[in-house]
Write a protein that holds these residues in place. Structure first.
Motif, mmCIF file in Angstrom:
data_model
loop_
_atom_site.group_PDB
_atom_site.id
_atom_site.type_symbol
_atom_site.label_atom_id
_atom_site.label_comp_id
_atom_site.label_asym_id
_atom_site.label_seq_id
_atom_site.Cartn_x
_atom_site.Cartn_y
_atom_site.Cartn_z
ATOM 1 N N ILE A 32 0.593 -29.344 -4.324
ATOM 2 C CA ILE A 32 0.461 -27.890 -4.220
ATOM 3 C C ILE A 32 -0.822 -27.487 -3.505
ATOM 4 O O ILE A 32 -1.919 -27.847 -3.943
ATOM 5 C CB ILE A 32 0.470 -27.261 -5.636
ATOM 6 N N PRO A 33 -0.707 -26.752 -2.387
ATOM 7 C CA PRO A 33 -1.918 -26.250 -1.745
ATOM 8 C C PRO A 33 -2.563 -25.167 -2.605
ATOM 9 O O PRO A 33 -1.859 -24.353 -3.200
ATOM 10 C CB PRO A 33 -1.408 -25.656 -0.417
ATOM 11 N N VAL A 34 -3.897 -25.201 -2.694
ATOM 12 C CA VAL A 34 -4.595 -24.175 -3.471
ATOM 13 C C VAL A 34 -4.664 -22.911 -2.627
ATOM 14 O O VAL A 34 -5.279 -22.899 -1.567
ATOM 15 C CB VAL A 34 -6.017 -24.641 -3.853
ATOM 16 N N MET A 35 -3.984 -21.889 -3.053
ATOM 17 C CA MET A 35 -4.016 -20.591 -2.367
ATOM 18 C C MET A 35 -3.614 -19.517 -3.362
ATOM 19 O O MET A 35 -3.236 -19.815 -4.498
ATOM 20 C CB MET A 35 -3.087 -20.596 -1.156
ATOM 21 N N LYS A 36 -3.736 -18.272 -2.935
ATOM 22 C CA LYS A 36 -3.532 -17.165 -3.850
ATOM 23 C C LYS A 36 -2.211 -17.274 -4.635
ATOM 24 O O LYS A 36 -2.198 -17.150 -5.858
ATOM 25 C CB LYS A 36 -3.572 -15.846 -3.092
ATOM 26 N N SER A 37 -1.134 -17.592 -3.924
ATOM 27 C CA SER A 37 0.181 -17.575 -4.571
ATOM 28 C C SER A 37 0.371 -18.723 -5.556
ATOM 29 O O SER A 37 1.237 -18.661 -6.430
ATOM 30 C CB SER A 37 1.277 -17.610 -3.500
ATOM 31 N N THR A 38 -0.437 -19.781 -5.432
ATOM 32 C CA THR A 38 -0.256 -20.924 -6.330
ATOM 33 C C THR A 38 -1.284 -20.948 -7.466
ATOM 34 O O THR A 38 -1.259 -21.850 -8.300
ATOM 35 C CB THR A 38 -0.353 -22.264 -5.563
ATOM 36 N N LEU A 39 -2.160 -19.957 -7.506
ATOM 37 C CA LEU A 39 -3.250 -19.993 -8.492
ATOM 38 C C LEU A 39 -2.793 -20.134 -9.945
ATOM 39 O O LEU A 39 -3.391 -20.915 -10.697
ATOM 40 C CB LEU A 39 -4.152 -18.763 -8.353
ATOM 41 N N PRO A 40 -1.758 -19.421 -10.379
ATOM 42 C CA PRO A 40 -1.346 -19.595 -11.778
ATOM 43 C C PRO A 40 -0.996 -21.044 -12.101
ATOM 44 O O PRO A 40 -1.416 -21.569 -13.143
ATOM 45 C CB PRO A 40 -0.118 -18.684 -11.904
ATOM 46 N N THR A 41 -0.275 -21.708 -11.212
ATOM 47 C CA THR A 41 0.071 -23.112 -11.423
ATOM 48 C C THR A 41 -1.174 -23.983 -11.370
ATOM 49 O O THR A 41 -1.367 -24.871 -12.214
ATOM 50 C CB THR A 41 1.038 -23.602 -10.315
ATOM 51 N N ILE A 42 -2.021 -23.739 -10.387
ATOM 52 C CA ILE A 42 -3.238 -24.541 -10.224
ATOM 53 C C ILE A 42 -4.092 -24.449 -11.490
ATOM 54 O O ILE A 42 -4.588 -25.457 -11.994
ATOM 55 C CB ILE A 42 -4.058 -24.035 -9.004
ATOM 56 N N ARG A 43 -4.231 -23.248 -12.023
ATOM 57 C CA ARG A 43 -5.139 -23.080 -13.167
ATOM 58 C C ARG A 43 -4.555 -23.623 -14.462
ATOM 59 O O ARG A 43 -5.283 -23.811 -15.431
ATOM 60 C CB ARG A 43 -5.560 -21.613 -13.275
ATOM 61 N N ARG A 44 -3.241 -23.890 -14.481
ATOM 62 C CA ARG A 44 -2.678 -24.587 -15.641
ATOM 63 C C ARG A 44 -2.947 -26.080 -15.554
ATOM 64 O O ARG A 44 -2.926 -26.779 -16.554
ATOM 65 C CB ARG A 44 -1.167 -24.325 -15.735
#
Ligand code: ADP
Ligand code: ADP
Length: 225
Positions: free
Chosen positions: A66-78
């Protein structure tokens, strides 16, 4: 397969300071990595890209696929649990208990599971006895330990810590190193604490003026120390 992939990362702060100048590395699941370098080398700036607090000026950051970007932030932060350099950045509830429960609550876990996680995380950092206190009334070292507990309670796949042992007394510091040894997921730790590097991190990345100066097995990088 890599759980963290940083490619040609550059970051310029709004005032023009070029804090990262083309850093690249990959981390495999389960690795313990120390990020070291002088003050101002770019350690915090780099770590803040791993949970999307900062967006690259150039280059890319991926967590798993998953690239870290605005749209993926919820997933990234989990996936990525971040212990910030300044505990005040992550303590904002009326009591220690509430702060440590905040993450698990947001994950939508059942009440009993939340209670268990808070209890376990607080006892891991040795602070079960102050759970009803206001985080604002704690010493710097206690705040640091609570901040660490707020992240442990979310069971992150990747633990990112920015100088986690600063302000800790010797006993808490040793306790932290020992508890992190039993944390088997991926961790990346910016630190000036040589014990933490040598005891905990099999790999060390050295940053110098925004670039990676060395990256390898800790025992080899430190063989002359
Ligand atoms: P480290 O964590 O290794 O001490 P930092 O990532 O904090 O390094 O800082 C890297 C560089 O970016 C330094 O030159 C620092 O002065 C600069 N810097 C950090 N934060 C800011 C900011 N908010 N605005 C401008 N420059 C900054
Ligand atoms: P669970 O199995 O429900 O995650 P645990 O009792 O294993 O509960 O842990 C409670 C919390 O403390 C979890 O959020 C976990 O991330 C954290 N934790 C447990 N053991 C460790 C450890 N050795 N190092 C770091 N964190 C831990």
């Amino acid at each position: 397969h890599h759980i963290i992939e940083i490619h040609n990362l550059e970051y310029a702060y709004p005032d023009g300071t070029l804090a990262l100048r083309g850093a690249s590395f990959r981390i495999t699941h389960g690795e313990s990595v120390a990020l070291i370098g002088a003050n101002g080398a770019g350690k915090s700036t780099l770590l803040l890209h791993l949970n999307g607090c900062l967006t690259p000026t150039k280059g890319s950051v991926r967590i798993g696929d998953i690239p870290v970007m605005k749209s993926t932030l919820p997933t990234i932060r989990r996936t990525v649990g971040m212990v910030f350099q300044n505990p005040d950045d992550q303590l904002f509830m009326p009591t220690v208990y509430d702060d440590v429960a905040f993450g698990p609550l947001n994950l939508g876990l059942p009440v009993e599971e939340i209670e268990k996680r808070v209890k376990d995380a607080l006892s891991l950092v040795g602070l079960a006895h102050i759970k009803e206190k206001s985080p604002y009334r704690l010493s710097a070292g206690q705040k640091r330990s609570v901040a660490i507990a707020t992240v442990l309670s979310t069971s992150p796949n990747i633990l990112v810590m920015d100088e986690p042992s600063s302000n800790l007394d010797p006993k808490s510091r040793r306790n932290l190193i020992n508890l992190l040894k039993t944390f088997t997921h991926t961790k990346i730790i910016a630190t000036h604490d040589l014990d933490m590097v040598l005891d905990l991190c099999e790999r060390t990345i050295i940053l110098h003026q925004g670039q990676i100066m060395a990256d390898g097995a800790t025992v080899e990088l430190f063989q002359d120390v």
